[in-house]
Design an enzyme around this catalytic site. Sequence first.
Site, PDB file in Angstrom:
ATOM      1  N   HIS A 169       0.840  -1.192   0.078  1.00 24.43           N
ATOM      2  CA  HIS A 169       0.128  -0.048   0.007  1.00 24.43           C
ATOM      3  C   HIS A 169       1.026   1.189  -0.009  1.00 24.43           C
ATOM      4  CE1 HIS A 169      -3.486   2.314   1.772  1.00 24.43           C
ATOM      5  NE2 HIS A 169      -2.591   3.166   1.996  1.00 24.43           N
ATOM      6  N   GLU A 170       1.756   1.353   0.950  1.00 20.85           N
ATOM      7  CA  GLU A 170       2.823   2.528   1.020  1.00 20.85           C
ATOM      8  C   GLU A 170       3.557   2.584  -0.038  1.00 20.85           C
ATOM      9  OE1 GLU A 170       2.507   4.852   3.067  1.00 20.85           O
ATOM     10  OE2 GLU A 170       0.990   3.303   4.212  1.00 20.85           O
ATOM     11  N   HIS A 173       1.701   4.574  -3.011  1.00 18.68           N
ATOM     12  CA  HIS A 173       1.980   5.991  -2.716  1.00 18.68           C
ATOM     13  C   HIS A 173       3.542   6.253  -3.103  1.00 18.68           C
ATOM     14  CE1 HIS A 173      -1.626   6.390  -0.577  1.00 18.68           C
ATOM     15  NE2 HIS A 173      -1.177   5.682   0.476  1.00 18.68           N
ATOM     16  N   ASP A 233      -5.580   8.701   3.785  1.00 16.07           N
ATOM     17  CA  ASP A 233      -5.557   8.833   2.264  1.00 16.07           C
ATOM     18  C   ASP A 233      -6.798   9.766   1.870  1.00 16.07           C
ATOM     19  OD1 ASP A 233      -3.298   7.495   2.151  1.00 16.07           O
ATOM     20  OD2 ASP A 233      -4.174   5.666   1.622  1.00 16.07           O
TER      21      ASP A 233
HETATM   22 ZN   LIG Z   1      -2.434   5.135   2.336  1.00 13.38          ZN
END
Ligand SMILES: [Zn+2]
Length: 394
Positions: free
Chosen positions: A81-82, A85, A178
């Site tokens: 997930h990170e 980003h 987010d």
């Molecule tokens: Zn996030």
Amino acid sequence: MLWSFRIGSLFGIPIKLDLTFLLVLPLFGYLIGIQLEPLVELLNSGLGAEITIEALTADWWLPFVVGLIAAIGLFIGVVLHELGHSLTARRYGFPIDSITLWLFGGIAALSEMPEDWRKEFWIAIAGPIVSVLVGVVSFGLFVVTPVDLDGVRFVLGYLAILNVGLAIFNMVPAFPMDGGRILRALLARTHPYAQATQRAASIGKFFAVLMGLFGLLAFNIILIGVAFFVYIAASSESQQVTMKAAFEDVTVGDIMTPASALDTVSPETSVASLFQRMFTERHTGYPVIERDPGGGGRLIGLVTLSDAREVEPVEREAYTVADVMSTDLETIEADSDAMVAIETMREHNIGRLLVVEGDDLVGIISRSDLMTAFDIVQQSGGAVSPQPGSQFRR
Ligand SMILES: [Zn+2]
């Protein structure tokens, strides 16, 4: 991030573990382990998994091993997930310092935040998109795994649901989640950045309060913790961005109290008469100037109310300013940004800085100078860049 250490790197981005995360990982494994039975029932009814619970509880330790593997799987999901980003941010040219995993998940440390709404939008939404994809892939693997591998199918089914859940949870429109950044990006299409931040932060605080109340009613400590964290983050994000916007192009020289308007004391002044002057002039600090025979003056220190208070009342006639003043002074250049002054004061935990141009003292900037200037900018409605001699001069 006191105790974090590096465990490796992916795509050239260092991955760090915070100590709080190491405590939470076995706890998660344990929690999944003791809740294995209801979780299996959930997967069986939700995904039609047909997992036999007996196979996973044959030994007393088996549920905890399965729980720990599921927790590690969750951790990998958070890293991905990170990475979503981080890699998006890097594509836009923003350097990524590291990805840190801590108590509440992951943080991708961007050196700077984009103020272009499109970039912020895509960087923010990339994480939840990755989580949904991880969930879908887990589900795909779950479907094709042979039926007799109950443990593997449990972990995959669990990860399918949890990663999608992670994506949904992150879409809550509150900083620093987010959803908050996505909301700000969308607001910034039609509003100035600082205003969009303030609105997004207010909405975030509202959700934090809602989350906290829900956590209290459900006796969910983690939710209360997250709510608290979100509230603090929303406040500080909005304060920082608002200040940065307000003080854009404002220098220390614009808002300092200039030397000509400054009341000073000489080092020979007694502490008793210093108190008298503080009382009549309502100042809590003075630069200490030593007069030389030529008529000029040299700055040798700064004396504040708390310095003077160190002297017992009966001894205040006997002590002089030179005895109590502080001589290691923090200075700042007149052409520095006002934000730098705020950061320097915060760093050294002091209330005023001496403003210098080269070796000359040209003024003093105090916390109250900054706050007054900030109030004026806010009430005048948006960022203005004052000229010397404007309302910022006192
Ligand atoms: Zn996030």
